[in-house]
Design an enzyme around this catalytic site. Structure first.
Site, short mmCIF file in Angstrom:
data_model
loop_
_atom_site.label_atom_id
_atom_site.label_comp_id
_atom_site.label_asym_id
_atom_site.label_seq_id
_atom_site.Cartn_x
_atom_site.Cartn_y
_atom_site.Cartn_z
N ASP A 1 0.85 -1.19 0.00
CA ASP A 1 0.00 0.00 0.00
C ASP A 1 0.89 1.24 0.00
O ASP A 1 1.88 1.31 0.74
CB ASP A 1 -0.91 -0.03 1.24
CG ASP A 1 -2.05 0.99 1.16
OD1 ASP A 1 -1.77 2.19 0.99
OD2 ASP A 1 -3.20 0.57 1.25
N ILE A 2 0.54 2.23 -0.84
CA ILE A 2 1.40 3.43 -0.94
C ILE A 2 1.15 4.44 0.19
O ILE A 2 1.88 5.40 0.32
CB ILE A 2 1.25 4.18 -2.29
CG1 ILE A 2 -0.21 4.36 -2.65
CG2 ILE A 2 2.03 3.50 -3.38
CD1 ILE A 2 -0.40 5.33 -3.81
N GLN B 1 -14.31 2.75 1.83
CA GLN B 1 -13.72 2.24 0.58
C GLN B 1 -13.45 3.41 -0.36
O GLN B 1 -14.32 4.27 -0.57
CB GLN B 1 -14.67 1.23 -0.10
CG GLN B 1 -14.03 0.55 -1.30
CD GLN B 1 -14.91 -0.54 -1.91
OE1 GLN B 1 -16.06 -0.71 -1.53
NE2 GLN B 1 -14.34 -1.26 -2.87
N HIS C 1 -10.41 -5.43 -2.26
CA HIS C 1 -9.06 -5.66 -1.74
C HIS C 1 -9.13 -5.94 -0.25
O HIS C 1 -9.97 -5.42 0.46
CB HIS C 1 -8.14 -4.47 -2.01
CG HIS C 1 -8.71 -3.15 -1.61
ND1 HIS C 1 -9.66 -2.50 -2.36
CD2 HIS C 1 -8.48 -2.37 -0.53
CE1 HIS C 1 -9.98 -1.36 -1.77
NE2 HIS C 1 -9.30 -1.26 -0.65
N HIS D 1 -6.92 -5.48 3.08
CA HIS D 1 -5.74 -4.88 3.70
C HIS D 1 -5.13 -5.91 4.64
O HIS D 1 -5.84 -6.50 5.47
CB HIS D 1 -6.13 -3.66 4.55
CG HIS D 1 -6.72 -2.52 3.78
ND1 HIS D 1 -6.00 -1.40 3.47
CD2 HIS D 1 -7.96 -2.31 3.30
CE1 HIS D 1 -6.77 -0.55 2.82
NE2 HIS D 1 -7.98 -1.07 2.71
P1 AMP Z 1 -9.79 1.45 0.79
O1 AMP Z 1 -9.96 2.76 1.50
O2 AMP Z 1 -10.14 0.28 1.63
O3 AMP Z 1 -10.51 1.46 -0.54
O4 AMP Z 1 -8.24 1.31 0.52
C1 AMP Z 1 -7.60 1.70 -0.65
C2 AMP Z 1 -6.13 1.60 -0.37
O5 AMP Z 1 -5.46 1.60 -1.60
C3 AMP Z 1 -5.58 2.77 0.44
O6 AMP Z 1 -4.95 2.27 1.61
C4 AMP Z 1 -4.60 3.42 -0.51
O7 AMP Z 1 -3.46 3.90 0.15
C5 AMP Z 1 -4.26 2.30 -1.45
N1 AMP Z 1 -3.86 2.71 -2.78
C6 AMP Z 1 -4.49 3.57 -3.61
N2 AMP Z 1 -3.83 3.66 -4.79
C7 AMP Z 1 -2.77 2.83 -4.69
C8 AMP Z 1 -1.68 2.48 -5.56
N3 AMP Z 1 -1.58 3.01 -6.79
N4 AMP Z 1 -0.76 1.60 -5.13
C9 AMP Z 1 -0.86 1.04 -3.90
N5 AMP Z 1 -1.85 1.33 -3.03
C10 AMP Z 1 -2.79 2.21 -3.41
#
Ligand code: AMP
Ligand code: ZN
Length: 144
Positions: A31-32, A94, A100, A102
């Site tokens: 995760d970034i 979300q 996804h 986590h």
């Molecule tokens: P959610 O809030 O459960 O939808 O989580 C989305 C997650 O995706 C967040 O923790 C973001 O930091 C992560 N995220 C978004 N774009 C990217 C990306 N390009 N690469 C890696 N993680 C990402």
């Protein structure tokens, strides 16, 4: 694949990621915006929006792969614990609408861990409300 979906692009190698592992049906990458050191995501390669539409086999594979990687968080990163988290819907936080999981390693060392509980623990709920919600869920499930 959904062309405007960032996670589909990552799975296809069309957007950058720090990959960790791949199975026939899942892809795991860092995760970034990590909530803790090592925070990563496990996604199905096939696009699903969220918990409500992901096919059972993809959900099972994501769960099993999350478990496999979570175990390694202890050995590879000295994690003290792990949280698995899935957010379903914008009101449940979300932000990326490709299912996804986590996998969030947890540490006693708070320099590595920025997660805090989003609710106040230890507050006893209203028993009448608990009972009536249990009854309406049993009815919805057909559990009698
Ligand atoms: P959610 O809030 O459960 O939808 O989580 C989305 C997650 O995706 C967040 O923790 C973001 O930091 C992560 N995220 C978004 N774009 C990217 C990306 N390009 N690469 C890696 N993680 C990402
Ligand atoms: Zn997607």
């Amino acid at each position: 694949m959904s062309n405007d979906c960032i996670f589909c692009q990552i799975v296809a190698g069309q957007a950058p990621s720090a990959p960790i592992a791949e199975t026939e049906s899942t892809f795991a990458f860092m995760d970034i915006q990590p909530g803790s050191d090592g925070h990563l995501l496990v996604v199905p390669k096939r696009h699903s929006t969220d918990l409500r539409d992901i096919p059972a086999d993809d959900l099972a594979e994501v769960a099993l792969e999350s478990q496999r990687i979570a175990k390694h968080a202890y050995s590879a990163w000295d994690a003290d614990g792990v949280n698995l988290l899935n957010c379903c819907g914008a009101d449940a936080w979300q932000t990326v609408f490709h299912f996804h999981m986590h996998v969030i390693p947890r540490y006693r060392d708070k320099d590595k861990d920025r997660l805090r509980l989003p609710f106040e623990p230890g507050i006893r709920g209203n028993q009448d409300l608990i009972d009536s919600l249990a009854a309406s869920m049993r009815e919805s499930l057909g559990e009698g």
